[in-house]
Design a protein around this motif. Structure first.
Motif, PDB file in Angstrom:
ATOM      1  N   ILE A 284      -7.964   5.621   5.377  1.00  0.00           N
ATOM      2  CA  ILE A 284      -6.613   5.646   4.801  1.00  0.00           C
ATOM      3  C   ILE A 284      -5.600   5.165   5.833  1.00  0.00           C
TER       4      ILE A 284
ATOM      5  N   ILE B 184     -10.545  15.868   2.545  1.00  0.00           N
ATOM      6  CA  ILE B 184     -10.658  14.485   3.006  1.00  0.00           C
ATOM      7  C   ILE B 184     -11.488  14.515   4.286  1.00  0.00           C
TER       8      ILE B 184
ATOM      9  N   ILE C 111      -3.356   1.682   5.592  1.00  0.00           N
ATOM     10  CA  ILE C 111      -1.891   1.718   5.592  1.00  0.00           C
ATOM     11  C   ILE C 111      -1.339   0.893   6.747  1.00  0.00           C
TER      12      ILE C 111
ATOM     13  N   ILE D 215       2.665   8.667   7.426  1.00  0.00           N
ATOM     14  CA  ILE D 215       1.269   9.125   7.404  1.00  0.00           C
ATOM     15  C   ILE D 215       1.181  10.584   7.821  1.00  0.00           C
TER      16      ILE D 215
ATOM     17  N   TYR E 279      -0.431  16.984   2.110  1.00  0.00           N
ATOM     18  CA  TYR E 279      -1.747  17.096   1.487  1.00  0.00           C
ATOM     19  C   TYR E 279      -2.431  18.398   1.893  1.00  0.00           C
TER      20      TYR E 279
ATOM     21  N   GLN F   2     -12.788   9.263   5.725  1.00  0.00           N
ATOM     22  CA  GLN F   2     -11.824   8.890   4.687  1.00  0.00           C
ATOM     23  C   GLN F   2     -10.401   8.864   5.249  1.00  0.00           C
ATOM     24  N   GLY F   3     -10.068   9.857   6.061  1.00  0.00           N
ATOM     25  CA  GLY F   3      -8.747   9.886   6.680  1.00  0.00           C
ATOM     26  C   GLY F   3      -8.518   8.667   7.561  1.00  0.00           C
TER      27      GLY F   3
END
Length: 109
Positions: free
Chosen positions: A77, A69, A81, A38, A45, A73-74
């Motif tokens: 994510i 992002i 994960i 991550i 990114y 949103q981060g």
């Protein structure tokens, strides 16, 4: 079902490592790998977003960015994960505990 660390887990079980500690080993390994992945993915990114903004962001405001992002949103994510990793590692640990260590060592060695 056989994995690369199956022999290692079987050897640890034969040495008398408690079942709980044996089950935690794949979980800790999976979480550590996921957290490193991550971090690396977010760094890559950010680098790609910076390069894209420099290349194609001629008309943007001073603080504008082509790719962004949001913190929500981060977070989503990261949670997705880690959730997938925990589920798969838990299933792996459960399957590993159901296998006889002596049989694994005989067949894997």
């Amino acid at each position: 079902m056989r994995c690369a660390s199956g022999g290692t887990l079987a050897a640890l079980a034969m040495l008398g490592l408690p079942a709980r500690a044996l089950a935690l080993l794949p979980l800790v390994q999976a979480l550590a790998t996921a957290l490193i992945g991550i971090a690396v993915s977010f760094l890559l990114y950010a680098l790609a977003a910076r390069i894209a903004t420099r290349m194609f962001g001629a008309g943007l405001e001073a603080e504008g960015s082509i790719a962004r992002i949001s913190p929500a949103q981060g977070g989503a994510i990261i949670l997705a994960i880690l959730g997938l990793v925990l589920v798969s590692a838990t299933l792996s640990a459960w399957a590993a505990q159901r296998v006889d260590p002596a049989r694994t060592l005989r067949e894997g060695a």
